[in-house]
Design an enzyme around this catalytic site. Structure first.
Site, short mmCIF file in Angstrom:
data_model
loop_
_atom_site.label_atom_id
_atom_site.label_comp_id
_atom_site.label_asym_id
_atom_site.label_seq_id
_atom_site.Cartn_x
_atom_site.Cartn_y
_atom_site.Cartn_z
N SER A 171 -20.93 -30.12 26.48
CA SER A 171 -19.58 -30.07 27.05
C SER A 171 -19.42 -31.04 28.21
CB SER A 171 -19.26 -28.65 27.53
OG SER A 171 -19.51 -27.73 26.50
N1 SAH Z 1 -23.69 -24.87 25.96
C1 SAH Z 1 -23.93 -26.08 25.19
C2 SAH Z 1 -22.68 -26.52 24.45
C3 SAH Z 1 -22.93 -26.49 23.02
S1 SAH Z 1 -21.59 -26.73 21.91
C4 SAH Z 1 -24.52 -27.18 26.04
O1 SAH Z 1 -24.60 -27.00 27.26
O2 SAH Z 1 -24.93 -28.21 25.50
C5 SAH Z 1 -21.49 -25.12 21.16
C6 SAH Z 1 -22.71 -24.63 20.46
O3 SAH Z 1 -22.41 -23.32 19.95
C7 SAH Z 1 -23.14 -25.45 19.26
O4 SAH Z 1 -24.47 -25.88 19.42
C8 SAH Z 1 -22.98 -24.47 18.08
O5 SAH Z 1 -23.98 -24.65 17.09
C9 SAH Z 1 -23.13 -23.14 18.78
N2 SAH Z 1 -22.59 -21.98 18.05
C10 SAH Z 1 -21.43 -21.88 17.37
N3 SAH Z 1 -21.29 -20.65 16.86
C11 SAH Z 1 -22.40 -19.94 17.22
C12 SAH Z 1 -22.87 -18.60 17.00
N4 SAH Z 1 -22.18 -17.72 16.29
N5 SAH Z 1 -24.05 -18.24 17.53
C13 SAH Z 1 -24.78 -19.11 18.26
N6 SAH Z 1 -24.41 -20.39 18.50
C14 SAH Z 1 -23.23 -20.80 18.00
#
Ligand code: SAH
Length: 236
Positions: free
Chosen positions: A60
């Protein structure tokens, strides 16, 4: 421009955009964001922009990480659950501010890379697992704080509401499509939940089940030019 100069410029921008919590700003200053992004984007590590991390997912934008962390109102006694480990960056920021972070990711390869980065940085108060975060982490519940870093379409998953302590806060992006997503803060009270709409955002979707270990969807990463170029600005 040196890395330090870029970092200072970013911190100044965050302050101007409404990040006043000095603990949050200090955490952003101390966690090296370049460690959490692919080498080809290292020159953009301290730009206020989301960047691709593989599997069609993104780390993000710093302003969104800072805002969500500030709105979470976390302190060093809190046990925090994060849904969407992704690169591990948000988990590393939270780890500086709370007692312990539990983080769940549905893409196993992303989780493994994130865990390695956290180990290399000697972040010791995080525990991660590959699972469907929409179910929460029942063995570790309740949580003082829960932060979801992928967008739910309409409602927060019920297990997350159930696994929040009374007085606890859930921060979650929600909205049917990317043009109408907002961050919500949901506070659990004695009898019910109090919901506040915060700022507009654009997040990848919260999806059910653990992802299959399919080959890297390189095309998907490029699908949203917005995420690669124009940073989303909001006045907090
Ligand atoms: N917090 C992260 C942002 C990642 S983007 C960072 O600091 O880099 C969002 C993430 O949520 C993605 O990697 C996606 O695979 C994950 N995601 C989406 N749905 C999910 C679920 N049901 N359970 C776990 N992870 C999930």
């Amino acid at each position: 421009m040196t890395v330090l100069a870029r970092k200072i410029r970013l911190i100044m921008k965050l302050r101007k955009s409404g990040i006043t919590d000095t603990a949050v700003l200090a955490a952003i200053e101390r966690v090296p964001r370049e460690v959490f992004i692919p080498p080809m984007f290292h020159d953009q590590a301290y730009e206020d922009t989301a960047l691709p991390i593989g599997r069609g997912q993104t780390i993000s934008q710093p302003l969104v990480v800072a805002s969500m962390t500030q709105e979470l109102r976390v302190n060093d006694r809190h046990k925090v659950l994060e849904i969407g480990t992704g690169s591990g960056y948000q988990a590393a920021i939270l780890a500086k501010l709370c007692r312990r972070v539990y983080s769940i990711e549905r893409h196993r390869p992303l989780l493994e890379t994130a865990e390695k980065r956290l180990t290399d940085l000697r972040v010791r108060n995080t525990t991660c697992k590959a699972a469907d975060g929409m179910k929460g982490w029942i063995e570790q519940a309740p949580f003082d704080r829960i932060i979801v870093t992928a967008a739910a379409s309409a409602e927060p998953p019920q297990p997350l509401l159930d696994q929040l302590s009374v007085g606890g806060i859930l921060i979650i992006p929600m909205g049917r499509d990317k043009s109408s997503q907002f961050i919500y803060r949901i506070t659990r009270q004695e009898e019910d939940y109090h919901c506040e709409q915060l700022m507009p955002v654009r997040f990848v979707p919260l999806l059910p089940h653990v992802a299959r270990d399919a080959p890297e969807p390189v095309q998907d990463e490029q699908a949203d030019p917005f995420l690669l170029s124009a940073p989303f600005a909001f006045q907090g």
